[in-house]
Design a protein around this motif. Structure first.
Motif, PDB file in Angstrom:
ATOM      1  N   UNK A 179      45.645  34.225  41.546  1.00 46.36           N
ATOM      2  CA  UNK A 179      46.234  34.590  40.239  1.00 46.36           C
ATOM      3  C   UNK A 179      46.171  36.108  40.094  1.00 46.36           C
ATOM      4  N   UNK A 180      47.285  36.705  39.645  1.00 48.03           N
ATOM      5  CA  UNK A 180      47.304  38.156  39.403  1.00 48.03           C
ATOM      6  C   UNK A 180      47.439  38.400  37.909  1.00 48.03           C
ATOM      7  N   UNK A 181      46.520  39.172  37.365  1.00 49.42           N
ATOM      8  CA  UNK A 181      46.564  39.457  35.923  1.00 49.42           C
ATOM      9  C   UNK A 181      46.841  40.938  35.724  1.00 49.42           C
ATOM     10  N   UNK A 208      45.926  52.197  45.404  1.00 46.22           N
ATOM     11  CA  UNK A 208      45.113  53.412  45.525  1.00 46.22           C
ATOM     12  C   UNK A 208      43.663  53.066  45.850  1.00 46.22           C
ATOM     13  N   UNK A 209      43.142  52.116  45.117  1.00 41.15           N
ATOM     14  CA  UNK A 209      41.799  51.647  45.440  1.00 41.15           C
ATOM     15  C   UNK A 209      41.632  50.175  45.119  1.00 41.15           C
ATOM     16  N   UNK A 210      40.638  49.598  45.799  1.00 43.12           N
ATOM     17  CA  UNK A 210      40.379  48.165  45.640  1.00 43.12           C
ATOM     18  C   UNK A 210      38.881  48.008  45.402  1.00 43.12           C
ATOM     19  N   UNK A 211      38.552  47.186  44.437  1.00 41.95           N
ATOM     20  CA  UNK A 211      37.129  46.944  44.194  1.00 41.95           C
ATOM     21  C   UNK A 211      36.900  45.445  44.092  1.00 41.95           C
ATOM     22  N   UNK A 212      35.991  44.946  44.932  1.00 38.82           N
ATOM     23  CA  UNK A 212      35.711  43.501  44.912  1.00 38.82           C
ATOM     24  C   UNK A 212      34.369  43.273  44.245  1.00 38.82           C
ATOM     25  N   UNK A 213      34.338  42.362  43.303  1.00 35.88           N
ATOM     26  CA  UNK A 213      33.085  42.027  42.647  1.00 35.88           C
ATOM     27  C   UNK A 213      32.292  41.090  43.563  1.00 35.88           C
ATOM     28  N   UNK A 214      31.028  41.401  43.765  1.00 37.80           N
ATOM     29  CA  UNK A 214      30.177  40.523  44.586  1.00 37.80           C
ATOM     30  C   UNK A 214      29.846  39.274  43.780  1.00 37.80           C
ATOM     31  N   UNK A 215      29.321  38.244  44.477  1.00 38.87           N
ATOM     32  CA  UNK A 215      28.953  36.992  43.785  1.00 38.87           C
ATOM     33  C   UNK A 215      27.936  37.270  42.684  1.00 38.87           C
ATOM     34  N   UNK A 216      27.010  38.184  42.975  1.00 37.77           N
ATOM     35  CA  UNK A 216      25.970  38.513  41.985  1.00 37.77           C
ATOM     36  C   UNK A 216      26.601  39.128  40.732  1.00 37.77           C
ATOM     37  N   UNK A 249      45.265  46.015  38.166  1.00 38.31           N
ATOM     38  CA  UNK A 249      45.457  44.561  38.012  1.00 38.31           C
ATOM     39  C   UNK A 249      44.235  43.842  38.568  1.00 38.31           C
ATOM     40  N   UNK A 250      44.048  42.634  38.080  1.00 43.05           N
ATOM     41  CA  UNK A 250      42.917  41.826  38.557  1.00 43.05           C
ATOM     42  C   UNK A 250      43.467  40.614  39.313  1.00 43.05           C
ATOM     43  N   UNK A 251      42.918  40.406  40.514  1.00 45.01           N
ATOM     44  CA  UNK A 251      43.360  39.261  41.332  1.00 45.01           C
ATOM     45  C   UNK A 251      42.194  38.271  41.413  1.00 45.01           C
ATOM     46  N   UNK A 252      42.494  37.024  41.162  1.00 41.06           N
ATOM     47  CA  UNK A 252      41.479  35.976  41.310  1.00 41.06           C
ATOM     48  C   UNK A 252      41.905  35.077  42.467  1.00 41.06           C
ATOM     49  N   UNK A 253      41.110  35.029  43.508  1.00 41.46           N
ATOM     50  CA  UNK A 253      41.428  34.159  44.647  1.00 41.46           C
ATOM     51  C   UNK A 253      40.439  32.996  44.590  1.00 41.46           C
ATOM     52  N   UNK A 254      40.949  31.784  44.296  1.00 44.16           N
ATOM     53  CA  UNK A 254      40.036  30.650  44.165  1.00 44.16           C
ATOM     54  C   UNK A 254      39.266  30.396  45.462  1.00 44.16           C
ATOM     55  N   UNK A 255      38.063  29.889  45.304  1.00 40.92           N
ATOM     56  CA  UNK A 255      37.231  29.615  46.468  1.00 40.92           C
ATOM     57  C   UNK A 255      37.831  28.469  47.284  1.00 40.92           C
ATOM     58  N   UNK A 256      37.623  28.417  48.612  1.00 44.18           N
ATOM     59  CA  UNK A 256      38.161  27.342  49.458  1.00 44.18           C
ATOM     60  C   UNK A 256      39.084  27.891  50.508  1.00 44.18           C
ATOM     61  N   UNK A 257      38.984  27.403  51.725  1.00 42.22           N
ATOM     62  CA  UNK A 257      39.729  27.992  52.846  1.00 42.22           C
ATOM     63  C   UNK A 257      41.225  27.885  52.671  1.00 42.22           C
ATOM     64  N   UNK A 258      41.707  26.752  52.093  1.00 39.03           N
ATOM     65  CA  UNK A 258      43.164  26.566  51.981  1.00 39.03           C
ATOM     66  C   UNK A 258      43.816  27.628  51.113  1.00 39.03           C
ATOM     67  N   UNK A 298      39.061  40.574  42.415  1.00 40.75           N
ATOM     68  CA  UNK A 298      39.376  41.891  42.993  1.00 40.75           C
ATOM     69  C   UNK A 298      40.129  42.730  41.966  1.00 40.75           C
ATOM     70  N   UNK A 299      39.666  43.949  41.779  1.00 39.17           N
ATOM     71  CA  UNK A 299      40.400  44.915  40.933  1.00 39.17           C
ATOM     72  C   UNK A 299      41.219  45.795  41.865  1.00 39.17           C
TER      73      UNK A 299
END
Lengths: 304, 225
Positions: A149-151, A90-98, A60-69, A123-124
């Motif tokens: 958001x979880x896709x 099992x595993x987590x992969x975070x895409x860097x800003x680049x 699944x893909x998780x999108x965490x919007x930018x911003x502290x709140x 995040x995957x």
């Protein structure tokens, strides 16, 4: 008197340079090259199929919007450390800003120099253990990172899985065709050698040589050279496989959980691919041995 | 030992050729064990064909050939190899294996019979000494004269002391002295228990070493035995 020349000669029928001529060995090496690519494709596509559709696993893909709140409790801690402790993850992969920027540029075009809008954290997460664990993750996200958001792209994954299966099937068929080609090349070579050495075979036959003796002489002659030619062809294909490994996650040991790098491509290859040259060479040698035995025996049966 | 029952042979040069002449027609004879048998006749009367039928490199078109009590009609594979291992054969068209030395050519029948290398070496060297070919031990066939090649062929045929020896014009290319020695060798082999069948047109030789004789006249059928 040269005593050494009285040692038994294993090539009574003068098969040297007939069965293991450069042309034949080059053909075998070429076939092994193709077989190596097809075999790697099979292993890679099999890994991809498994990744997409095997068992109760899902990515699944998780999108965490930018911003502290919106980041909530996740904000101060590395999210992968929190996620990896969850049930079924099992595993987590975070895409860097680049990486995110790179992805967006592909959609938006290279003329965009800078992204002013805040980029979400993407995040995957690979989850095993069935849909229950996806629900657990959804609930956990609602509490710890509200607004995220979880896709779950299971429909797309299924289609990709079917595609991967087709690729795997194609690789298998290619491997089979390549092996049929090997067999054909060997049959043609042996038949030509039999015709060329017909008179010598008849002499050995008159002296009481059995079918198995003659067939063994032919088969033994090719065994070593075929193995070596197969190994050379398969090893020559390795650089191509390395290139694929750097490009395609299924071919690499890091699979889908890590970031690919082409710095040391041989380290990326799974063990099964690393052993493939040896297995293919052995298979070619065995096919060669069996095909030669059969071809010679059929020819001798017709001769007698 | 060898029995021909109404044997006919026709070489098919062309599958469409239905009327090619018979090389042998309705031939019957019997060769008993331990005999020193001559097959006499002018060239082209089928002497070589008879030897090839016994060696099973040729099958009869009609009739039956029985060798060592076995009908050769359906003998194939390992059974054929076993029967041939009991034979030695010298044919006019016989050839040596060109890439093997004289030693290896003569040793081949012994190797096919699974003899040890030590035994092979001793026997082959003794045979080469007797044949006057010891200096040619490591020579290749192309380095030999016709006479030397013929002697190597004979040595290869007799080295395994076969139960049945088939010799087609064995004295071809040999001078009188060597021819005498070779026939004497074949006679010795017969004395030691082998059945020897010699096809020849040399009647003088047959008179010096008498034995039962089958005569093949030109354009005639035979019925001996």
């Amino acid at each position: 008197m040269r005593v050494t020349s009285l040692r038994p000669k294993s090539d009574e029928l003068g098969l040297r340079r007939l069965i293991d001529s450069w042309t034949v060995l080059a053909a075998i090496a070429g076939v092994a090259f193709l077989a190596m690519l097809a075999g790697s494709g099979w292993i890679g596509s099999n890994a991809l199929t498994c990744h997409l559709v095997c068992g109760n696993e899902t990515t699944v893909t998780i999108l965490i919007p930018s911003g502290s709140n919106s980041q909530g409790a996740v904000g101060n801690t590395k999210p992968e450390l929190l996620l990896i402790g969850l049930q079924g993850v099992e595993w987590v992969r975070i895409l860097t800003d680049e990486q995110v920027e790179d992805l967006l540029r592909r959609w938006l075009g290279n003329e965009i120099l800078e992204f002013f809008a805040p980029l979400p954290t993407i995040i995957s997460v690979h989850i095993t253990g069935g849909p229950g664990n996806v629900t657990v993750l959804t609930e956990w996200l609602a509490q710890q990172a509200p607004g995220s958001i979880l896709r779950n792209s299971s429909a797309l994954t299924k289609r990709l899985g079917t595609l991967a299966r087709s690729v795997e099937l194609c690789a298998r068929v290619t491997l089979m065709v390549v092996m049929i080609l090997t067999t054909t090349a060997i049959v043609v070579t042996i038949r030509s050698a039999l015709v060329t050495r017909r008179d010598l075979i008849e002499i050995a036959y008159q002296l009481g040589a059995s079918d198995s003796y003659i067939a063994r002489r032919f088969a033994n002659r090719g065994l070593g050279p075929y193995f070596v030619a197969g190994m050379i062809g398969a090893l020559l294909a390795l650089p191509v496989v390395f290139t694929f490994a750097a490009l395609m996650p299924p071919l690499s040991t890091k699979g889908f959980s890590g970031i690919m790098t082409a710095d040391a491509p041989f380290l990326l290859l799974p063990t099964s691919i690393m052993f493939l040259p040896l297995a293919l060479s052995a298979m070619i040698a065995i096919i060669g041995y069996g095909t030669t035995q059969l071809t010679v025996r059929i020819w001798l049966f017709r001769l007698s | 030992m060898v029995r021909f029952e109404a044997v006919s042979v026709r070489y098919r040069r062309d599958s469409r050729e239905a009327t090619s002449p018979d090389v042998l027609r309705n031939v019957s004879f019997n060769i008993s064990t331990d005999s020193f048998q001559w097959i006499m006749g002018p060239a082209g009367t089928g002497k070589t064909t008879i030897l090839r039928l016994i060696n099973m490199t040729l099958r009869p078109t009609k009739g039956q050939v029985v060798v060592f009590g076995v009908s050769t009609e359906s003998v194939r594979g390992s059974a054929l190899s076993l029967l041939r291992k009991q034979m030695g054969i010298i044919l006019q068209e016989s050839r040596l294996l060109p890439h093997l030395s004289v030693f290896d050519n003569i040793a081949l029948p012994l190797r096919l019979r699974g003899r040890s290398e030590g035994q092979i070496r001793a026997e082959v060297i003794e045979m080469l000494r007797w044949m006057g070919l010891i200096s040619k031990l490591v020579s290749l066939p192309r380095e030999l004269s016709k006479s030397e090649r013929q002697r190597v062929l004979i040595a290869r045929a007799v080295i395994s002391r076969p139960r049945l020896l088939l010799a087609d014009e064995p004295t071809t290319h040999l001078d009188e002295y060597q021819a005498e020695r070779i026939i004497h060798l074949l006679h010795e082999l017969h004395r030691l228990g082998s059945t020897v069948i010699i096809a020849s047109h040399n009647e003088a030789l047959a008179e010096r070493y008498p034995g039962p004789m089958i005569f093949l006249p030109r354009n005639a059928l035979i019925n001996a035995g």
